[in-house]
Scaffold this motif. Structure first.
Motif, PDB file in Angstrom:
ATOM      1  N   LEU A  14       2.489   6.419   1.094  1.00 17.23           N
ATOM      2  CA  LEU A  14       2.235   7.124  -0.165  1.00 17.23           C
ATOM      3  C   LEU A  14       3.073   8.394  -0.258  1.00 17.23           C
ATOM      4  CD1 LEU A  14      -1.664   6.753  -0.390  1.00 17.23           C
ATOM      5  CD2 LEU A  14       0.048   5.563  -1.786  1.00 17.23           C
ATOM      6  N   LEU A  15       3.153   9.143   0.833  1.00 16.92           N
ATOM      7  CA  LEU A  15       3.935  10.383   0.824  1.00 16.92           C
ATOM      8  C   LEU A  15       5.419  10.117   0.628  1.00 16.92           C
ATOM      9  CD1 LEU A  15       2.143  12.308   3.728  1.00 16.92           C
ATOM     10  CD2 LEU A  15       2.065  12.873   1.284  1.00 16.92           C
ATOM     11  N   GLN A  16       5.908   8.985   1.143  1.00 19.27           N
ATOM     12  CA  GLN A  16       7.313   8.640   0.958  1.00 19.27           C
ATOM     13  C   GLN A  16       7.591   8.105  -0.438  1.00 19.27           C
ATOM     14  OE1 GLN A  16       8.525   7.376   5.544  1.00 19.27           O
ATOM     15  NE2 GLN A  16       8.184   5.807   4.039  1.00 19.27           N
ATOM     16  N   ALA A  17       6.571   7.563  -1.076  1.00 23.19           N
ATOM     17  CA  ALA A  17       6.777   6.937  -2.387  1.00 23.19           C
ATOM     18  C   ALA A  17       6.811   7.945  -3.526  1.00 23.19           C
ATOM     19  CB  ALA A  17       5.672   5.913  -2.654  1.00 23.19           C
ATOM     20  N   ARG A  18       6.130   9.091  -3.367  1.00 19.11           N
ATOM     21  CA  ARG A  18       6.075  10.081  -4.434  1.00 19.11           C
ATOM     22  C   ARG A  18       6.216  11.467  -3.842  1.00 19.11           C
ATOM     23  NH1 ARG A  18       0.895   9.693  -8.173  1.00 19.11           N
ATOM     24  NH2 ARG A  18       0.157  11.592  -7.145  1.00 19.11           N
ATOM     25  N   LEU A  74       9.526   1.170   5.191  1.00 16.65           N
ATOM     26  CA  LEU A  74      10.234   0.516   4.100  1.00 16.65           C
ATOM     27  C   LEU A  74       9.420  -0.676   3.625  1.00 16.65           C
ATOM     28  CD1 LEU A  74      13.843   0.389   5.642  1.00 16.65           C
ATOM     29  CD2 LEU A  74      12.940   2.099   4.062  1.00 16.65           C
ATOM     30  N   ASP A  75       9.327  -0.838   2.304  1.00 19.07           N
ATOM     31  CA  ASP A  75       8.709  -2.066   1.811  1.00 19.07           C
ATOM     32  C   ASP A  75       9.736  -3.188   1.881  1.00 19.07           C
ATOM     33  OD1 ASP A  75      10.389  -1.926  -0.445  1.00 19.07           O
ATOM     34  OD2 ASP A  75       8.872  -0.935  -1.667  1.00 19.07           O
ATOM     35  N   ASP A  76       9.337  -4.410   1.484  1.00 20.89           N
ATOM     36  CA  ASP A  76      10.207  -5.569   1.642  1.00 20.89           C
ATOM     37  C   ASP A  76      11.537  -5.401   0.908  1.00 20.89           C
ATOM     38  OD1 ASP A  76       8.192  -6.598   3.114  1.00 20.89           O
ATOM     39  OD2 ASP A  76       7.776  -8.321   1.823  1.00 20.89           O
ATOM     40  N   ASP A  77      11.462  -4.982  -0.357  1.00 19.66           N
ATOM     41  CA  ASP A  77      12.685  -4.844  -1.147  1.00 19.66           C
ATOM     42  C   ASP A  77      13.605  -3.769  -0.573  1.00 19.66           C
ATOM     43  OD1 ASP A  77      11.880  -6.829  -2.875  1.00 19.66           O
ATOM     44  OD2 ASP A  77      10.995  -5.448  -4.329  1.00 19.66           O
ATOM     45  N   GLU A  78      13.006  -2.666  -0.111  1.00 20.79           N
ATOM     46  CA  GLU A  78      13.812  -1.588   0.465  1.00 20.79           C
ATOM     47  C   GLU A  78      14.488  -2.036   1.757  1.00 20.79           C
ATOM     48  OE1 GLU A  78      11.185   2.244  -1.114  1.00 20.79           O
ATOM     49  OE2 GLU A  78      10.727   1.271   0.784  1.00 20.79           O
ATOM     50  N   ALA A  79      13.772  -2.791   2.583  1.00 23.85           N
ATOM     51  CA  ALA A  79      14.353  -3.269   3.839  1.00 23.85           C
ATOM     52  C   ALA A  79      15.528  -4.197   3.580  1.00 23.85           C
ATOM     53  CB  ALA A  79      13.284  -3.983   4.671  1.00 23.85           C
ATOM     54  N   VAL A  80      15.391  -5.094   2.616  1.00 19.34           N
ATOM     55  CA  VAL A  80      16.498  -5.999   2.265  1.00 19.34           C
ATOM     56  C   VAL A  80      17.685  -5.204   1.743  1.00 19.34           C
ATOM     57  CG1 VAL A  80      17.212  -7.830   0.684  1.00 19.34           C
ATOM     58  CG2 VAL A  80      15.012  -7.988   1.849  1.00 19.34           C
TER      59      VAL A  80
END
Length: 321
Positions: A14-18, A74-80
């Protein structure tokens, strides 16, 4: 309610997302009290994550820049996206190719199989303007970079310049990118000596699991060693010349490291080569000094052809005045 470890990961995400979060917003998202949020913030700080806190009604928490690089989620899209980006950077001459490969090796080591398939699907479905040196084999580069990073002996099949395939067993030391090609500097265990391998001619075998202690070589010596060996092995035509200029000035004008013998303060001698005598002749004229060719009949003939062309060009310009 989430267990503590899982909740910490969710809080970090959450802290990394916003940029900014209030205590109440975090407690609502995590399903815990604001007191628990404060405790979890303290745990993240203890793990090395710099979390800033602002007091007051409108205060809250923000993940800040610290003095060290903490782990990122990293979420899935970020990792890719990161894997594809690192792979693209590794094929470009921007000065961070090897670092990109080691980072890519670390990331692909922990990618779930479904994300690894997504990365490979994008690579397989994507085309790019071809490099003059041919395509870069990222899986091979990644395997070699991973072996270097983990200090693990490497077995591979190697296609020699005459088309033969040989098994090799080495201690991989460094990857060196020169133009469109990648080279591996490694200690060859069978030959008990340093060897240089073109990565595009390598087919890595399964990981050996055998560790080794790296042999210490300064970075600049690695590059110079590889360039000298590779350059000399590809020279078809050679010229030994005397240049009427200081050796330091001549070295600064030659794009590859070579051994230059100083004759006196204003004269030096060296050997240079190429697979094209005309290109070698042109490069010698670009040293900005008088030269004498001691050895290299093909280069002398190329210099004569170049002189004749330049004379014709100058004659045409003069006649048009």
């Amino acid at each position: 309610m989430l267990e503590t470890s899982a909740r910490l990961l969710e809080l970090l995400s959450l802290l990394q997302a916003r940029r900014d979060w209030t205590s109440s917003a975090l407690s609502e998202r995590l399903g815990v009290s604001t007191r628990t949020v404060r405790a979890d913030i303290g745990r993240l700080r203890a793990l090395g994550y710099p979390v800033d806190a602002r007091p007051g009604v409108s205060g809250g928490y923000r993940l800040a820049a610290g003095t060290a690089m903490p782990p990122l989620l990293l979420d899935d899209d970020e990792a890719v996206a990161v894997a594809l980006g690192l792979g693209a950077i590794a094929t470009r001459g921007v000065g961070v190719e090897e670092t990109s490969l080691t980072a890519l090796a670390k990331l692909e080591q922990v990618l779930p199989s479904h994300l690894r398939r997504r990365v490979e699907a994008v690579r397989a479905a994507t085309s790019a303007v071809p490099d003059p040196g041919g395509p870069v084999e990222l899986p091979v580069l990644g395997a070699v970079a991973a072996a270097i990073r983990s200090q693990e002996r490497l077995r591979f099949g190697y296609t020699t310049h005459d088309g033969r395939t040989e098994p090799r067993h080495v201690e991989p030391q460094r990857l060196v990118n020169w133009g469109p090609l990648w080279y591996l500097l490694a200690w060859d265990l069978a030959r008990d000596d340093w060897r240089i391998f073109r990565v595009d001619r390598m087919v890595p075998h399964a990981p050996t699991g055998a560790r080794f202690r790296p042999r210490v070589i300064p970075e600049e010596e690695v590059v110079n060693f590889v360039v000298r060996r590779v350059a000399r092995s590809t020279w078809t035509y050679r010229a030994r010349v005397v240049v009427h200029a200081p050796s330091a000035e001549v070295a600064a004008r030659i794009p590859i490291p070579i051994e230059i013998e100083e004759i006196d303060e204003s004269t030096c001698r060296f050997e240079l080569g190429s697979n094209d005598p005309d290109r070698l002749a042109l490069s010698l004229t670009q040293l900005g000094a008088d030269i004498e060719v001691l050895e290299g009949d093909e280069v002398v003939a190329a210099l004569e052809r170049l002189a004749a062309r330049l004379q014709r060009a100058a004659g045409g310009a003069l006649s048009g005045r």
